[in-house]
Design a protein around this motif. Structure first.
Motif, PDB file in Angstrom:
ATOM      1  N   GLU B 319       0.739  -1.296   0.149  1.00 45.68           N
ATOM      2  CA  GLU B 319       0.337  -0.130  -0.268  1.00 45.68           C
ATOM      3  C   GLU B 319       0.722   1.198   0.295  1.00 45.68           C
ATOM      4  N   TYR B 320       1.974   1.217   0.894  1.00 44.38           N
ATOM      5  CA  TYR B 320       2.618   2.114   1.156  1.00 44.38           C
ATOM      6  C   TYR B 320       3.985   2.964  -0.653  1.00 44.38           C
ATOM      7  N   LEU B 321       3.206   1.746  -0.974  1.00 40.05           N
ATOM      8  CA  LEU B 321       4.009   2.412  -2.664  1.00 40.05           C
ATOM      9  C   LEU B 321       2.919   2.580  -3.656  1.00 40.05           C
ATOM     10  N   ARG B 322       2.027   2.016  -3.081  1.00 40.51           N
ATOM     11  CA  ARG B 322       0.625   2.249  -4.304  1.00 40.51           C
ATOM     12  C   ARG B 322       0.627   4.191  -5.240  1.00 40.51           C
TER      13      ARG B 322
END
Lengths: 461, 461
Positions: B319-322
């Motif tokens: 999620e933190y790289l979406r």
């Protein structure tokens, strides 16, 4: 290009970097480019004949720089903030000027020996055991991949290694970095054999669940072979209980790899040395000086107490690479799958010497203090809530509203150019991340960002 | 360090590089250091407080430079000669100054887009098909590892991928680079499942033996999944018959990877375009601009017609790289196991533009001509024999004597500091390698090396 021309353009480039650094606050943090803008501005084919350096540098300024998201900006607070400090840049310049390849000791003794010396220095700073062997790779992903391969090597006797790893199981917390799963996949471990263990309310791997997962797998005839603990997870900078995990790993004879890529650097502060508790018992550990030790990308440090297993996996020496330089001349190509090895240790040496431990510690301590201060601002504003303990320099918080509100807020901040934040999802809820890691970041920079967040939040209602 | 100090030290470093380049012939090629010399000259611990940059730069000159084997020296003729050209160094300096991480499109659009643009340009120069997707990795070893993982992905349906690769077999010539076997080992393919196929009298993989090896394996219930062909092998720069290998690969539905790390660059010359014959049919190909395209290390280019398989293997997006930047914004982290991605395309862009195709072709052509000339000197001296065809810029030869004589000769040349040669073993006999790849290397440099070899050979009798 003649040496004289290089001198002229080199000075121009150095001046540009100095001016850039000096005026970094004038740039929007996030590039304003839309996808394809740069591509459309460049010709579809390379030139047949050479172009003057003046034209190339001018295009650099006019086309490339606007397509840059400025990680150097003091309000770059996304992912993990980093700094490529000036001594580090000077080291990188000299490494490019020398352009050597340290695959073998003799192919440039300085590459091998300076790497061993600086990693010995860093090992002392981090309080790691003397028998930890250090090697520099490009990224933490590569370091972790080497950990998985070494773990596989420990788990399966060479004569049994016929390419069947179906029985091998790797464990990490559900908050471990995506590079852990990527490393397992690359190393041929089935994705179905990567177990992600749930975390407690502070996002730390729950050791009792690790134990029971291992026991379940043993009962099912599987072979647990590797567990990855994290010191400073990517989403919220939590730290797994490494001591307890080490107990479990020891009990079952499993390789323990610690991903301290971000958090590990904090251990150079006496008051933060505890973050390395238990790490001396790891089989391997990764820490990234290019994250929080002011070293330009890329430089990831991998320590292992079992370099023999790396050598056993990777020492395939063809005749054209054989040398007779004796046992004191180690060849770092024998410790990984990459043959080429640029002179990365040089920049780390420049940084460690020019700052000294106290200089680097002061910067990291400043970041920790700033994070506490920012967390205080969040706590004192009813519109926001803190979402995770602030153990390092990362603050996770959210606007007390819907996920859509938080997304709107994030987009508005990033689009404003005043700051770059990133996000994570905890327990199904979107969370904003302020990750302080740039040595330029001052209290007033953060205050400006917080004020901006406040104003933008005011427009949400 | 203030911007003003950086300016001052930066100019000093640029001047040092310019002087170094200007006086490169004054250095011994091979470092005269013995193992441990540099280590003993450095303190056992890092400084607590920062040291002035003057002291560090002075140690760089006095301690590090003598521990350097000068790949920049025009008489560096070992392994593969390389050049880190001036425009490339300028590009590397700016990349260090910007210090961005291009893991995502938005984390610096320039990294992703300039990489795609320059690799598109290079693809045209090399005559490769339009549908080849390019991505930059650090080294050819990493590129080849990605080829093996993609091949594995093609061979085994995702739902069947449980970590058992016991049945998968990889093929390459006995002259393939050690990185092929290392890639297979890393990817979890059993070392016992790497088949090395014998070569013909010109050191080219024998296709009929590849065919029969594949058929033997099929009969034994194995699954051939990958074949690696080489354009310019490391020991003697032979080129495998790629067309015929492509036929065999196509017949059996096997991934064809071409290792053109060294030889591929020659294809930018119209008269050498033929070295790429058959390569358009490869599933992947690696070519290293840091070898023969004047780009400082590291920069390896990987092309593949099946980027979808890399994405399938490596696209694990936490999620933190979406991001929500749409399909035009590709995220290069999805194409490999490494998350971090420094701005390597910048130096390649500087080199391609400043030299243009003609400028680079002229340098490579010069190397090819020099190699022919050197081979002529060898042929005209009865004491020596040529040991392999000179298809590129590598000359393999030996003194007509024992292996011990050749070893003595090699050691004497290298110890003299006048040149650095490396060696290989062909059919059990030791062979000396002169690999021309430095843009500074002139006829008179080579003539001096050849005269030196002659004198030293005279002392052998």
């Amino acid at each position: 290009m003649t040496p004289e021309e290089f001198r002229r353009f080199g000075h121009e480039v150095v001046d540009w970097i100095a001016d850039y650094s000096d005026r970094i606050r004038e740039y929007p943090v996030l590039s304003r480019n839309r996808p394809g803008d740069l591509t459309r501005a460049l010709p579809p084919s390379a030139p047949e004949t050479g172009e003057p350096m003046e034209a190339i540098l001018s295009d650099f300024r006019d086309l490339i720089v606007p397509a840059i998201t400025h990680w150097n900006h003091p309000a770059f607070l996304g992912y993990f903030g980093i700094s490529g400090s000036e001594p580090g840049i000077l080291g990188e310049m000299l490494a490019a000027g020398l352009n050597v390849n340290g695959m073998l000791w003799k192919s440039s003794p300085a590459v091998t020996e300076l790497e061993q010396v600086t990693l010995g220095w860093l090992r002392q700073w981090l309080g790691l055991p003397k028998d930890f062997f250090g090697v520099i790779y490009d990224t933490a992903s590569t370091s972790t991949l080497h950990a998985v391969v070494a773990a596989r090597q420990m788990a399966v006797a060479p004569e049994m290694a016929r390419g069947n790893w179906e029985h091998l199981v790797l464990y990490c917390s559900e908050q471990a970095h995506s590079s852990v799963e990527k490393a397992a996949v690359t190393a041929g471990i089935g994705r179905c054999n990567v177990r992600t263990i749930a975390v407690d309310e502070n996002f730390r791997l729950r050791p009792e669940l690790l134990s029971s997962a291992i026991e379940d797998d043993l009962r099912a005839g599987m072979q647990p072979f590797c567990v990855v603990a994290t010191v400073g997870t990517t989403a919220m900078a939590s730290t797994d209980p490494v001591e307890q995990i080490a107990d479990i790993a020891a009990r079952h004879g499993i390789w323990l790899h610690v991903d301290a890529a971000y958090g590990g650097s904090a251990a150079i502060l006496p008051e933060m040395a505890h973050v390395m508790n238990g790490c001396a018992r790891a089989h391997s550990l990764v820490v990234n000086p290019h994250k929080w030790l002011l070293t330009p990308v890329d430089l990831s440090v991998f320590y292992t107490s079992r370099p023999d297993l790396l050598r056993r996996a990777f020492s395939l020496v063809p005749e054209y690479l054989r040398t007779g330089d004796g046992p004191e001349a180690i060849n770092l190509m024998d410790y990984g799958f990459q043959l080429g090895r640029r002179f990365r240790a040089l920049k780390l040496w420049f940084v460690m010497r020019n700052y000294g431990r106290e200089g680097l510690a002061a910067i990291i301590r400043g970041h920790l203090d700033l994070a506490q201060e920012f967390a205080g601002w969040v706590k004192n504003d009813d519109r926001f809530e803190l979402c995770a303990p602030v153990d390092f320099s990362l603050v996770c918080f959210r606007y007390r509203g819907t996920d859509a509100d938080n997304q709107k807020l994030l987009d508005a901040i990033n689009r404003s150019g005043a700051a770059l934040l990133s996000h994570a999802v905890f327990g199904g809820r979107m969370v904003l991340r302020v990750a302080i890691g740039n040595y330029r970041t001052q209290r007033e920079d953060l205050r400006r960002v917080w004020d901006c967040i406040g104003v933008l939040a005011g427009k949400l209602g």
